[in-house]
Design a protein around this motif. Sequence first.
Motif, short mmCIF file in Angstrom:
data_model
loop_
_atom_site.label_atom_id
_atom_site.label_comp_id
_atom_site.label_asym_id
_atom_site.label_seq_id
_atom_site.Cartn_x
_atom_site.Cartn_y
_atom_site.Cartn_z
N ARG A 180 42.24 45.68 51.33
CA ARG A 180 43.31 45.01 50.59
C ARG A 180 43.64 45.78 49.31
N ILE A 181 42.62 46.25 48.63
CA ILE A 181 42.84 47.00 47.39
C ILE A 181 43.62 48.28 47.68
N LEU A 182 43.29 48.94 48.77
CA LEU A 182 43.91 50.23 49.10
C LEU A 182 45.25 50.07 49.82
N GLY A 183 45.55 48.88 50.30
CA GLY A 183 46.82 48.64 50.95
C GLY A 183 46.85 48.98 52.42
N ALA A 184 45.71 49.01 53.07
CA ALA A 184 45.66 49.33 54.50
C ALA A 184 46.34 48.23 55.32
N SER A 185 46.95 48.65 56.42
CA SER A 185 47.66 47.69 57.28
C SER A 185 46.74 46.92 58.21
N SER A 186 45.63 47.54 58.60
CA SER A 186 44.71 46.86 59.51
C SER A 186 43.32 47.49 59.40
N VAL A 187 42.32 46.72 59.82
CA VAL A 187 40.93 47.18 59.84
C VAL A 187 40.33 46.78 61.17
N GLN A 188 39.64 47.72 61.82
CA GLN A 188 39.00 47.42 63.11
C GLN A 188 37.56 47.90 63.08
#
Length: 230
Positions: A71-79
């Motif tokens: 969330r801090i880095l602005g990633a679109s998704s995490v798997q």
Amino acid sequence: MAYQEISKLFIAAHPDDEALGCGGTIARWSDQGVAVHLAFLADGIGSRNPDSDAEHKALEQRHSAAEAAARILGASSVQYDDLPDNQLDTIPLLQITQRVEALIETYRPDTVVTHHAGDLNIDHRRVHQAVMTACRPQLGHPVRTILCFEVASSTEWQPPGSGVPFTPNWFEDISTTLPRKLEALDAYAAEMRDWPHPRSREAVEHLARWRGATVGCEAAEAFFLARHLR
């Protein structure tokens, strides 16, 4: 369903590798409107928590930290794949490669960012090998650029002659996103160490400042360009 927009896929062995190695780049690309997807193949905790209850709790905490950092880095998704930590050499390379291929099929990235081949950590090396195998240059393959990042307390700990040296030839200016990189590392506080350990907050900032100084900017992250097709 496969993603249709141009995207970048960061494939790391463990949660925290992405923030250590390229958190500033993730934030910078996200700020530019790029869809950045994070994938972790190993859990990063198994070898240190043999008790199953403790391991389950530690895994939940590591995932929570990864979500906060994303969330801090602005990633679109995490798997997460949750393969056993420090044991990827016990898993057939084909199985790891197939997991990477599935990620590429899902996200259709034009760029994959992953570990360097010369890291001391065996999981890092196996992930690198799986990525390179999955990204064999074939007609119609979406990946056109492969970048390899450095991880403090792994890449530089490989002694000369024991592995491929990390010789960066691609740099990303993270002068404006270094604070978010450090904030993301704060989310992984349990994995960080006190100065002068290379995985301390101070050491990570010093490295970013040094990498920046070598290319004439305030702060940078360094990569090894494995392939770039224009």
